[in-house]
Design an enzyme around this catalytic site. Structure first.
Site, PDB file in Angstrom:
ATOM      1  CE1 TYR A  56      -3.297  -2.748   0.218  1.00  0.00           C
ATOM      2  CE2 TYR A  56      -3.818  -2.073   2.451  1.00  0.00           C
ATOM      3  CZ  TYR A  56      -4.065  -2.876   1.366  1.00  0.00           C
ATOM      4  OH  TYR A  56      -5.081  -3.803   1.429  1.00  0.00           O
ATOM      5  CG  LEU A 206     -19.367   1.560   2.869  1.00  0.00           C
ATOM      6  CD1 LEU A 206     -18.866   2.893   3.402  1.00  0.00           C
ATOM      7  CD2 LEU A 206     -20.877   1.439   3.081  1.00  0.00           C
ATOM      8  NE  ARG A 208     -12.919  -1.911  -4.203  1.00  0.00           N
ATOM      9  CZ  ARG A 208     -13.057  -3.219  -4.239  1.00  0.00           C
ATOM     10  NH1 ARG A 208     -14.261  -3.750  -4.240  1.00  0.00           N
ATOM     11  NH2 ARG A 208     -12.012  -3.994  -4.264  1.00  0.00           N
ATOM     12  N   GLY A 209     -17.164   2.987  -1.811  1.00  0.00           N
ATOM     13  CA  GLY A 209     -17.927   4.229  -1.685  1.00  0.00           C
ATOM     14  C   GLY A 209     -19.149   4.297  -2.568  1.00  0.00           C
ATOM     15  CB  SER A 212     -20.795   5.530   0.896  1.00  0.00           C
ATOM     16  OG  SER A 212     -20.603   6.520  -0.109  1.00  0.00           O
TER      17      SER A 212
END
Length: 331
Positions: A56, A206, A208-209, A212
């Site tokens: 990451y 979610l 990746r949003g 959301s």
């Protein structure tokens, strides 16, 4: 914050984990100070499970976590670390390497970057098709014997691989995408995990949003944002998916919740062996997520949620085709 045990052999962790990947890119520009503040806010809220990967930000994320936790007692949190993804100097992806010698090298660097003497859960990010899973798990077991690792986890693998791995050493948890709109594990993978006493740490709760309630059609993902390349955020798929989100938002409003809270709580309600990982990069998003833990739905409320977002209702695969082909969990 509630707590849950990861599988029959894993650690007791908070009922929600914090996914730290987005604090080091992958979803566009990130704010280092806000990421650090969000980690502290998570610990203050009782979130003890922090999930990262050595790739990451090519080490950035581990260094951020180390800097943030420098004065925090080591026994007050658990680190879940993924390894094996290969990257080049331009930030590109170059496959996976889960050979025993390679993973011990990855571990040495992770311990140094994180500034700790052990990793709580260590896992290959994907199945390396050129290395038998027995060899990878056996090498991590050697690291457990030496005190460098506490538990073995896996990520995005299918039932056969789970069985082969568990025959070598107890597996604490499988990290895999699971959400209202990503329910592929329910047919075979989740039952296999439960049979073997393996917990689930669910990422992508979610999507990746997407679900959301904070994403809209006019929002543009930058080129360094995963969502710019995600089928679910592309063209007509996005149009169709945002209509699904509107239905979810309607149900959430009736429950006096946000769409994100319903989506997170739905995952948490699927079993006490499941811990949702929420990739909050900001304190306000974290606060919204934490409030979802402990919510229980009546049968009628659960039915309304699943009627609004039935299995298979989302358009587009969860990864581009080339990445889907690398997933043992999808075979």
């Amino acid at each position: 914050m509630q707590q849950r045990r990861l599988g029959s052999s894993g650690p007791v962790v908070s009922a929600m984990g914090l996914g730290c990947m987005g604090m080091s890119g992958m979803y566009g520009p990130s704010d280092r100070a806000e990421g650090s503040a969000t980690i502290h806010a998570a610990l203050d809220a009782g979130v003890t499970l922090l999930d990262t990967g050595d790739f990451y930000g090519m080490g950035h994320n581990e260094l951020l976590i180390a800097e943030t936790l420098r004065e925090v007692p080591r026994d007050s949190y658990q680190l879940s670390v993924k390894f094996g993804a290969l990257r080049d100097p331009a930030g590109g992806w170059a496959g996976f390497d889960a050979r025993p010698a390679a993973l011990k090298t990855y571990l040495a660097y992770s311990l140094r970057r994180l500034g700790v003497d052990h990793i709580d859960i260590y896992r290959p990010a994907r199945l390396d098709p050129s290395v038998p899973i027995e060899e990878t798990v056996g090498a991590i077991a050697d690291c457990i014997a030496k005190g460098w690792v506490r538990h073995i986890g896996l990520s995005e693998v299918g039932p056969e691989t789970l069985r082969r791995a568990a025959a070598v050493h107890p597996i604490s948890d499988l990290q895999i995408e699971y959400a209202l709109v990503s329910r592929g594990i329910e047919a075979e993978i989740l039952p296999t995990c439960r049979e073997l006493g393996i917990g689930i740490t669910a990422y992508g709760v979610l999507s990746r949003g997407l679900i959301s309630g904070h994403w809209d059609k006019g929002r543009q993902a930058t080129r360094d944002d995963f969502r710019a390349h995600s089928p679910r955020f592309a063209g007509r798929n996005l149009d169709a998916n945002l209509r699904v989100v509107e239905r979810l938002r309607d149900v959430a409003t009736a429950l006096d919740l946000t769409a994100a809270q319903v989506a997170i709580a739905w995952v948490a309600c699927q079993g006490t062996d499941i811990v949702p990982l929420v990739g909050a990069r900001r304190r306000d998003r974290l606060a919204e997520a934490v409030e979802a833990i402990g919510i229980e739905f009546t049968p009628a409320e659960m039915a309304a949620i699943e009627a609004a977002v039935p299995a298979g209702s989302i358009a587009g695969e969860r990864y581009p085709a080339a990445q889907m082909a690398m997933l043992d969990s999808e075979r």
